[in-house]
Scaffold this active site. Structure first.
Site, mmCIF file in Angstrom:
data_model
loop_
_atom_site.group_PDB
_atom_site.id
_atom_site.type_symbol
_atom_site.label_atom_id
_atom_site.label_comp_id
_atom_site.label_asym_id
_atom_site.label_seq_id
_atom_site.Cartn_x
_atom_site.Cartn_y
_atom_site.Cartn_z
ATOM 1 N N CYS A 47 0.845 -1.193 0.000
ATOM 2 C CA CYS A 47 0.000 0.000 0.000
ATOM 3 C C CYS A 47 0.875 1.236 0.000
ATOM 4 C CB CYS A 47 -0.925 0.002 1.219
ATOM 5 S SG CYS A 47 -2.155 1.337 1.190
ATOM 6 N N TYR A 53 -4.396 2.154 11.831
ATOM 7 C CA TYR A 53 -5.195 1.009 12.235
ATOM 8 C C TYR A 53 -5.219 -0.126 11.218
ATOM 9 C CZ TYR A 53 -8.657 3.537 9.373
ATOM 10 O OH TYR A 53 -9.299 4.197 8.361
ATOM 11 N N CYS A 54 -4.457 -0.026 10.131
ATOM 12 C CA CYS A 54 -4.532 -1.042 9.084
ATOM 13 C C CYS A 54 -4.187 -2.423 9.630
ATOM 14 C CB CYS A 54 -3.593 -0.701 7.939
ATOM 15 S SG CYS A 54 -3.684 -1.894 6.577
ATOM 16 N N SER A 155 -12.466 4.742 0.535
ATOM 17 C CA SER A 155 -12.225 4.783 1.978
ATOM 18 C C SER A 155 -12.031 6.227 2.428
ATOM 19 C CB SER A 155 -10.978 3.960 2.331
ATOM 20 O OG SER A 155 -11.163 2.602 1.997
ATOM 21 N N ASP A 335 -10.608 -12.691 4.719
ATOM 22 C CA ASP A 335 -9.501 -11.742 4.683
ATOM 23 C C ASP A 335 -9.085 -11.284 6.071
ATOM 24 O OD1 ASP A 335 -11.722 -9.926 4.990
ATOM 25 O OD2 ASP A 335 -10.462 -8.330 4.215
ATOM 26 N N CYS A 379 -29.923 -14.250 24.217
ATOM 27 C CA CYS A 379 -30.090 -12.814 23.970
ATOM 28 C C CYS A 379 -31.300 -12.564 23.069
ATOM 29 C CB CYS A 379 -28.833 -12.265 23.303
ATOM 30 S SG CYS A 379 -28.925 -10.506 22.893
ATOM 31 N N CYS A 389 -18.938 -10.516 14.079
ATOM 32 C CA CYS A 389 -17.803 -11.192 13.453
ATOM 33 C C CYS A 389 -17.020 -12.022 14.469
ATOM 34 C CB CYS A 389 -16.873 -10.167 12.811
ATOM 35 S SG CYS A 389 -15.488 -10.933 11.926
ATOM 36 N N CYS A 408 -20.331 -6.267 22.039
ATOM 37 C CA CYS A 408 -21.655 -6.689 22.497
ATOM 38 C C CYS A 408 -22.440 -5.566 23.172
ATOM 39 C CB CYS A 408 -21.509 -7.889 23.440
ATOM 40 S SG CYS A 408 -23.076 -8.496 24.112
#
Length: 432
Positions: A47, A53-54, A155, A335, A379, A389, A408
């Site tokens: 990149c 944060y990547c 992005s 990914d 829940c 995820c 959560c």
């Protein structure tokens, strides 16, 4: 490269399980259509930016990882041919990500389009989407993207001061001006584009500023929001391979960013802030923009309450249907799971269609629902969330059971707030 969720792709769920649900290859091959989605990384982790944060830049240093580099012409054609052959539905969606895929130049993607035409099946529709940081887009790129009907994911993390906090060049310089210029360029050329915004610890407290900016200044009509959640050590430790006994419990100080012993990076979004972000943005959206602006978290909640499958993988009951194909032809479960432990094989050894339905991959997909802690199963929002995820299940419940999603608390806040409004929207749609 921002975290997951490819623009414009909503792959269908794996069909209901056979008697032995992990023996999917034979069952699917004989009695059902084979549908899956692949996300190609033709530059690997290469990149031109150095976003704080990547989650993908570290793949360059991961032992036995894919690293950075250009996908060879031979691997490119092998991938395109196998993907088209492997999907038996009437549509194949090619998603190009990275790293930064535009580093390869326009000619690489001209080759992509030519190979797709070469290998396309009669009557099969082929679509392309491209996720980019936008800094390399120019007139030539936009002419190509428009002519070949690419859907672009741009992005951008909000107005200048929010975007430039973490999205910087290799030298630490801001990138907002180039990205905002790219949005104007795409609009001027009539290129379809979505926006993808990474919600982090810094910009999560500014949901309305971000929404107004994307809507009124960028002109985005489809907004995707991705929460940044990165556990410490993610660069070398694969998800679910951590020490479960060492995970903090929900409510522990270590389960929040900023604590000296926090189990997440300092830039990870706070769970409560994620709930606040979604609630405030939802109020703005449902008051004025229902049916006008698409927001990934809200659109899928409407769909799910209509009895339809989740439109994004994180809220599906199972996963495993979205593979990652690296620049060297290696195929991974997802990914976010590009680690040696989740490598399925290589295109040169086994076809992409077969790798998508190996026993290991199907087991990986069903583990999403099978590994839920009891607190999730009880829940009231289970069917809205399904534990989100799996990579974010880095907490233990109050009783000490592992597998609770880091987000959560925020998700419960959002679902409690939004569900009554969603039900009214659903009732209105059903009367139409």
């Amino acid at each position: 490269m921002p975290p997951n969720q490819t623009v414009g792709t909503h792959p269908p769920a794996i069909p209901p399980a056979p008697l032995d649900k992990y023996d999917a290859p034979e069952w699917l091959g004989k009695r059902a259509r084979r549908r899956f989605h692949a996300m190609a990384k033709p530059t690997g982790s290469a990149c031109n930016l150095d976003c704080v944060y990547c989650y993908y830049l570290s793949k360059q240093t991961l032992p036995n990882g894919p690293g950075a580099g250009r996908m060879s012409d031979a691997t490119l054609e092998l991938y395109i041919r196998q993907y088209i052959e492997g999907v038996t539905g009437d549509e194949v969606i090619f998603s190009w990500q990275g790293g930064e895929p535009t580093l390869l130049g326009v000619d690489f993607f001209r080759k992509v389009v030519a190979l797709e035409k070469k290998h396309a099946k009669p009557g099969q529709r082929i679509e392309n989407d491209l996720q980019t940081n936008g800094t390399l887009l120019d007139e030539e790129w936009c002419d190509f993207l428009k002519a070949n009907r690419f859907l672009v994911g741009l992005s951008i993390d909000g107005p200048r001061e929010l975007h430039d906090r973490y999205r910087v060049t290799k030298g630490g310089a801001p990138t907002f001006d180039k990205v905002f210029a790219a949005a104007k360029l795409l609009k001027r050329h009539g290129v379809r584009f979505n926006t993808l915004t990474c919600v982090n610890r810094f910009n999560a407290r500014h949901p309305i500023d971000i929404y107004r900016f994307l809507r009124e200044e960028v002109g985005s009509t489809y907004m995707q929001f991705i929460p940044i959640v990165e556990y410490r050590g993610f660069e070398h430790t694969a998800p679910q391979c951590w020490d479960h006994t060492a995970l903090p419990r929900d409510g522990d100080p270590q389960a929040r960013p900023g604590h000296p012993d926090s189990m997440v990076t300092d830039w990870s979004v706070d769970p409560d802030d994620w709930g606040y972000f979604l609630c405030r943005m939802f109020d703005r959206w449902q008051s004025k923009d229902v049916g006008k602006i698409l927001v990934n978290h809200f659109e899928t909640l409407v769909a799910q309450h209509l009895g339809l499958p989740s439109q994004i993988c994180i809220y599906g009951e199972i996963c495993g249907k979205g593979l990652a194909v690296e620049n060297d032809g290696s195929v991974y479960a997802c990914d976010h799971y590009v680690y040696p432990e989740y490598r399925l094989g290589n295109l040169t050894d086994k076809s992409l269609g077969d790798l998508a339905f190996t026993r290991a991959q199907v087991k990986f997909g069903y583990a999403k629902s099978e590994s839920l802690p009891q607190a999730c199963r009880e829940c009231p929002y289970l069917s809205d969330c399904w534990g989100e995820c799996p990579k974010n299940r880095i907490l233990r419940t109050a009783t000490g059971e592992p597998g609770l999603n880091y987000l959560c608390r925020g998700l419960k806040t959002f679902f409690k707030h939004a569900t009554p409004h969603i039900e009214r929207i659903v009732m209105s749609l059903r009367r139409q």
